[in-house]
Scaffold this active site. Sequence first.
Site: not given
Length: 466
Positions: A27, A113, A158-159, A286, A292, A299
């Site tokens: 590890s 441990n 809303t929605h 882009s 762009k 994101e």
Amino acid sequence: MKTHSPVSRSGRFAGDPAAEVAQFTESISFDWRLWRHDILGSMAHAQMLQKIGVLTRKELQAIVRGLDAIGKEIRAGKFKWNPALEDVHMNIEAELTRRVPAGAKLHTARSRNDQVALDIRLWLRDEIVSLLGEIADLQRALVLLGERNAEVLIPGYTHLQRAQPVYFAHHLLAYVEMLERDCDRLWDCHSRVNVCPLGSGAIAGSTLPLRRELVAKLLKFEDASGRPQITQNSMDAVSDRDFAIEFCADAALLAVHISRLAEDLILWAGSEFNFIKIADAYTTGSSLMPQKKNPDIAELARGKTGRVIGNLVALLTLLKGLPMTYNRDLQEDKEQLFDTVDTVRATTRLMAAMLRNTKVNRMACALAVSDPALLATDLADYLVRKGMPFRQAHHVVGAVVALAEEEGKPLNEMTLAELQCVHKTFGRDALGVFDVQRAMAKRNIIGAPGTKEVAKQLARWRKQLS
Ligand code: ARG
């Protein structure tokens, strides 16, 4: 004589592990990052061993100096990690013992441990404190953007349909509230991380008269009033990873909040909304479309939420079905925990930086909020003030909206005659409800986006976060 095999194999084993076994079980490739806390834990343990007569003062001094020197080498990137020694604990101890003979006494009444449980708790405790600072900074960035655009109104949705006007700052402060709950949860989690497991040994403590509270005090495992916090069951202490799971759950919810913020920013940055402009340094281009400018930070923040949630599920699955107590499975806790910490910390920092480099497009916001339909509810409230039951007022205004639509004109251009044609309760002052400034001034109950109330909330957060 075997030269490379770890101390854990000496005595009972005839030879080294097969190469692929060593590779499978090591590890060090990821737990090396616990080195600072491993050393701190060892120093405290050594101090306690000296107090109970296992180490002489001289031996303690040599051990502390040796550990200190190793720590400096690690920080400078000069320390050679040996994968044959499995993990960070054995790498450091083996090197210490090579330099300082008394190092061989350091592991008295200690097991990897309880050592690894200690290290993760120490490490996570620090990380939580840093993360809390970063969340506060993200909150400050939200408040600042709100303050800079204190008069800007946008439609609330809303929605994803335009609903009612709100101050832009009110929308941002919703995230400040969410983040504050994340902070509360993380502090609460901190109190359960902040418990010292050392002295639990491999599973059953020790026959030596360890002074656990002393170690806890040395490592600042204390509650608000300075009482040492130590685990109360040795079996639980070495197998417990609840605190890591709890952290990952809190982090997952934090990531979800940031992801929602990211989604709003992505929508707002698109030309359909056009409410904000993110500075060039915080957008990407882009490779094909020259025009762009993409909100990639937001994101990625949204996208990385997937792995943070995944890490939580991985840890829950890791613990499910583990018999008591320590099982090597638990070594698999670290990569998930590290990844979660790294991901949420970076995401929080980057979102704050991006918000500090974001401008509001006031024209587009004003245009969007100028839609009088956003104040249809205010027109119903107008009728309620005149004594009409709300259900009826809702119906009446619905009919006005339908009529306006039929006539192809905005709500605020309806004539008094047209309104009264729908219901005679409408008076001359009815169209006054479409003055958005007045409408906002009226929303002054606690928690509403009223002019005074939002200013008050901004001031409250400004003070609380300073
Ligand atoms: N590298 C191990 C881990 O991360 C340390 C504890 C190993 N203990 C043991 N008995 N094999 O969990």
